[in-house]
Design a protein around this motif. Sequence first.
Motif, PDB file in Angstrom:
ATOM      1  N   ALA A   1      -4.458  12.905   0.830  1.00  0.00           N
ATOM      2  CA  ALA A   1      -4.080  11.712   0.528  1.00  0.00           C
ATOM      3  C   ALA A   1      -2.931  11.067   1.424  1.00  0.00           C
ATOM      4  O   ALA A   1      -3.076  10.100   1.971  1.00  0.00           O
ATOM      5  N   VAL A   2      -2.054  12.001   1.780  1.00  0.00           N
ATOM      6  CA  VAL A   2      -0.804  11.782   2.601  1.00  0.00           C
ATOM      7  C   VAL A   2      -1.422  11.381   4.109  1.00  0.00           C
ATOM      8  O   VAL A   2      -1.070  10.373   5.018  1.00  0.00           O
ATOM      9  N   GLN A   3      -2.404  12.163   4.444  1.00  0.00           N
ATOM     10  CA  GLN A   3      -3.035  12.273   5.990  1.00  0.00           C
ATOM     11  C   GLN A   3      -3.906  10.712   5.992  1.00  0.00           C
ATOM     12  O   GLN A   3      -3.848  10.091   7.024  1.00  0.00           O
ATOM     13  N   GLN A   4      -4.541  10.434   4.846  1.00  0.00           N
ATOM     14  CA  GLN A   4      -5.389   9.057   4.805  1.00  0.00           C
ATOM     15  C   GLN A   4      -4.431   8.060   5.075  1.00  0.00           C
ATOM     16  O   GLN A   4      -4.666   6.960   5.651  1.00  0.00           O
TER      17      GLN A   4
ATOM     18  N   ASP B   1       5.577  22.737   1.376  1.00  0.00           N
ATOM     19  CA  ASP B   1       5.270  23.317   0.200  1.00  0.00           C
ATOM     20  C   ASP B   1       3.769  22.987  -0.353  1.00  0.00           C
ATOM     21  O   ASP B   1       3.336  21.876  -0.779  1.00  0.00           O
ATOM     22  N   ALA B   2       2.923  24.095  -0.173  1.00  0.00           N
ATOM     23  CA  ALA B   2       1.564  24.201  -0.681  1.00  0.00           C
ATOM     24  C   ALA B   2       1.600  23.943  -2.268  1.00  0.00           C
ATOM     25  O   ALA B   2       0.397  23.201  -2.492  1.00  0.00           O
ATOM     26  N   ASP B   3       2.417  24.122  -2.915  1.00  0.00           N
ATOM     27  CA  ASP B   3       2.324  23.681  -4.290  1.00  0.00           C
ATOM     28  C   ASP B   3       2.521  22.034  -4.636  1.00  0.00           C
ATOM     29  O   ASP B   3       1.713  21.549  -5.791  1.00  0.00           O
ATOM     30  N   VAL B   4       2.842  21.394  -3.500  1.00  0.00           N
ATOM     31  CA  VAL B   4       2.689  20.054  -3.645  1.00  0.00           C
ATOM     32  C   VAL B   4       1.455  19.563  -3.128  1.00  0.00           C
ATOM     33  O   VAL B   4       0.812  18.634  -3.421  1.00  0.00           O
ATOM     34  N   LEU B   5       1.345  19.892  -1.728  1.00  0.00           N
ATOM     35  CA  LEU B   5       0.312  19.183  -0.758  1.00  0.00           C
ATOM     36  C   LEU B   5      -0.923  19.720  -1.400  1.00  0.00           C
ATOM     37  O   LEU B   5      -2.271  19.153  -1.124  1.00  0.00           O
ATOM     38  N   GLY B   6      -1.088  20.819  -1.848  1.00  0.00           N
ATOM     39  CA  GLY B   6      -2.473  21.263  -2.546  1.00  0.00           C
ATOM     40  C   GLY B   6      -2.729  20.851  -3.966  1.00  0.00           C
ATOM     41  O   GLY B   6      -3.773  20.966  -4.573  1.00  0.00           O
ATOM     42  N   VAL B   7      -2.057  20.094  -4.515  1.00  0.00           N
ATOM     43  CA  VAL B   7      -2.248  19.226  -5.862  1.00  0.00           C
ATOM     44  C   VAL B   7      -3.307  18.393  -6.008  1.00  0.00           C
ATOM     45  O   VAL B   7      -3.605  17.394  -4.772  1.00  0.00           O
ATOM     46  N   ALA B   8      -4.227  18.649  -6.739  1.00  0.00           N
ATOM     47  CA  ALA B   8      -5.573  17.654  -6.875  1.00  0.00           C
ATOM     48  C   ALA B   8      -5.138  16.307  -7.115  1.00  0.00           C
ATOM     49  O   ALA B   8      -4.044  16.116  -7.940  1.00  0.00           O
ATOM     50  N   PHE B   9      -5.578  15.679  -6.257  1.00  0.00           N
ATOM     51  CA  PHE B   9      -5.392  13.919  -6.377  1.00  0.00           C
ATOM     52  C   PHE B   9      -6.642  13.173  -6.119  1.00  0.00           C
ATOM     53  O   PHE B   9      -6.953  13.144  -4.656  1.00  0.00           O
ATOM     54  N   GLU B  10      -6.917  12.550  -7.107  1.00  0.00           N
ATOM     55  CA  GLU B  10      -8.187  11.337  -6.611  1.00  0.00           C
ATOM     56  C   GLU B  10      -9.327  11.985  -5.868  1.00  0.00           C
ATOM     57  O   GLU B  10      -9.888  11.442  -4.901  1.00  0.00           O
ATOM     58  N   GLY B  11      -9.822  13.098  -6.253  1.00  0.00           N
ATOM     59  CA  GLY B  11     -10.874  13.745  -5.648  1.00  0.00           C
ATOM     60  C   GLY B  11     -10.538  14.510  -4.479  1.00  0.00           C
ATOM     61  O   GLY B  11     -11.485  15.173  -3.754  1.00  0.00           O
ATOM     62  N   SER B  12      -9.484  14.501  -4.093  1.00  0.00           N
ATOM     63  CA  SER B  12      -9.012  15.537  -3.090  1.00  0.00           C
ATOM     64  C   SER B  12      -7.650  16.033  -3.345  1.00  0.00           C
ATOM     65  O   SER B  12      -7.468  16.763  -4.295  1.00  0.00           O
ATOM     66  N   THR B  13      -6.515  16.084  -2.335  1.00  0.00           N
ATOM     67  CA  THR B  13      -5.389  16.444  -2.588  1.00  0.00           C
ATOM     68  C   THR B  13      -4.260  15.803  -2.350  1.00  0.00           C
ATOM     69  O   THR B  13      -4.702  14.773  -1.480  1.00  0.00           O
ATOM     70  N   ILE B  14      -3.203  16.125  -2.640  1.00  0.00           N
ATOM     71  CA  ILE B  14      -2.125  15.195  -2.405  1.00  0.00           C
ATOM     72  C   ILE B  14      -1.847  15.242  -0.895  1.00  0.00           C
ATOM     73  O   ILE B  14      -1.665  14.333  -0.064  1.00  0.00           O
ATOM     74  N   GLY B  15      -2.010  16.615  -0.203  1.00  0.00           N
ATOM     75  CA  GLY B  15      -1.988  16.578   1.393  1.00  0.00           C
ATOM     76  C   GLY B  15      -3.057  15.627   2.126  1.00  0.00           C
ATOM     77  O   GLY B  15      -2.463  15.064   2.990  1.00  0.00           O
TER      78      GLY B  15
ATOM     79  N   ASP C   1       0.736  -1.215  -0.040  1.00  0.00           N
ATOM     80  CA  ASP C   1      -0.053  -0.095   0.130  1.00  0.00           C
ATOM     81  C   ASP C   1       0.820   1.347  -0.064  1.00  0.00           C
ATOM     82  O   ASP C   1       0.511   2.163  -0.522  1.00  0.00           O
ATOM     83  N   PHE C   2       1.903   1.274   0.831  1.00  0.00           N
ATOM     84  CA  PHE C   2       2.770   2.451   0.913  1.00  0.00           C
ATOM     85  C   PHE C   2       3.498   2.751  -0.487  1.00  0.00           C
ATOM     86  O   PHE C   2       3.410   4.038  -1.009  1.00  0.00           O
TER      87      PHE C   2
ATOM     88  N   THR D   1      -1.889   3.558   8.029  1.00  0.00           N
ATOM     89  CA  THR D   1      -0.871   2.821   8.481  1.00  0.00           C
ATOM     90  C   THR D   1      -0.470   2.886  10.068  1.00  0.00           C
ATOM     91  O   THR D   1       0.011   2.056  10.723  1.00  0.00           O
ATOM     92  N   GLY D   2      -1.350   3.922  10.598  1.00  0.00           N
ATOM     93  CA  GLY D   2      -0.953   4.351  12.220  1.00  0.00           C
ATOM     94  C   GLY D   2       0.149   4.981  12.506  1.00  0.00           C
ATOM     95  O   GLY D   2       0.599   4.891  13.540  1.00  0.00           O
ATOM     96  N   GLU D   3       1.131   5.289  11.428  1.00  0.00           N
ATOM     97  CA  GLU D   3       2.045   5.999  11.372  1.00  0.00           C
ATOM     98  C   GLU D   3       2.026   7.409  10.955  1.00  0.00           C
ATOM     99  O   GLU D   3       1.622   7.575  10.203  1.00  0.00           O
ATOM    100  N   ALA D   4       3.134   8.186  11.359  1.00  0.00           N
ATOM    101  CA  ALA D   4       3.185   9.447  10.826  1.00  0.00           C
ATOM    102  C   ALA D   4       3.792   9.252   9.442  1.00  0.00           C
ATOM    103  O   ALA D   4       4.974   8.704   9.192  1.00  0.00           O
ATOM    104  N   VAL D   5       3.080   9.916   8.300  1.00  0.00           N
ATOM    105  CA  VAL D   5       3.824   9.805   7.075  1.00  0.00           C
ATOM    106  C   VAL D   5       3.663  11.116   6.441  1.00  0.00           C
ATOM    107  O   VAL D   5       2.764  12.146   6.842  1.00  0.00           O
ATOM    108  N   SER D   6       4.766  11.505   5.639  1.00  0.00           N
ATOM    109  CA  SER D   6       4.798  12.830   5.259  1.00  0.00           C
ATOM    110  C   SER D   6       5.766  12.871   3.892  1.00  0.00           C
ATOM    111  O   SER D   6       6.409  11.805   3.633  1.00  0.00           O
TER     112      SER D   6
END
Length: 285
Positions: free
Chosen positions: A131-134, A115-129, A89-90, A139-144
Amino acid sequence: MTVSTKDISELRARTGAGIGDCKKALEEAGGDMEKAGELLRKKGIAKAEKRAGRTASQGLVLLDAAADGSAAALLELDCETDFVARTDDFGAMGTKLVARVRAALAPGHWASASDADVLGVAFEGSTIGEAVQQLSAKTGEAVSIRRAAHFAPAGGAVGAYLHFNRQVGVIVEVAGASGADAVALGNEVALHIASADPIGVTTADIPAELLERERRIAEEQVAAEGKPENIRAKIVDGKVRKFAAERALLEQPFVKDESKTVGQLVAALKGASVVRFARFKVGEG
């Protein structure tokens, strides 16, 4: 002061010095890792550090490169444990994210984790940011996302290399040449960078503060060796020049054929030059 085993281990990894020397240097430096490393260098105990700012992060470096060498992107996706980094999955999410970065980021863009230019990019109906939070929740771990880079020159080519364990990745921008030969050259240079870890393309790219640190270290070493005052400056200058040449890409011996430098390898393709490179290694930078 009391220093931790973890700090001693990190300083050993950075410098190659012994446990006792690392412990003593950390105590003398009040626990400051950078000062301790410099103390060891001044005493001639430590090897030159390749990178500062190492962390204990786990994760993957992901690469998305166009087959024709027209563009390539790198992304470092971090987590807390190697176990999570090796899950399907990762890895699958990292592959999707780096592809989206290549499609969405402006050519030449470099990004950090915030960088908001990355985290704010549209991705699968939401944003990259999001998606990383999800992924973090799953996983139950801090992912960034630690960092990202995208090269897509109007002319020239982009070479790339990703190590089989996805812990080190490199992209290289080549100018003055295009087509299969330019891509092949870029790939060879990228492989070299992954192994040799240069700081810049030429000696002019080595940060001034790093050269100044090397000068301070060299001055103390030369003084400790008892060299005559009238020749110390020349010896110090020589040491600094040697350090700069060892860390400049074009001055380094090519890893696959040390009889020539990377600069000579590049010059063999008429008109070609290396503009820049990005080298990501998990937990560094």
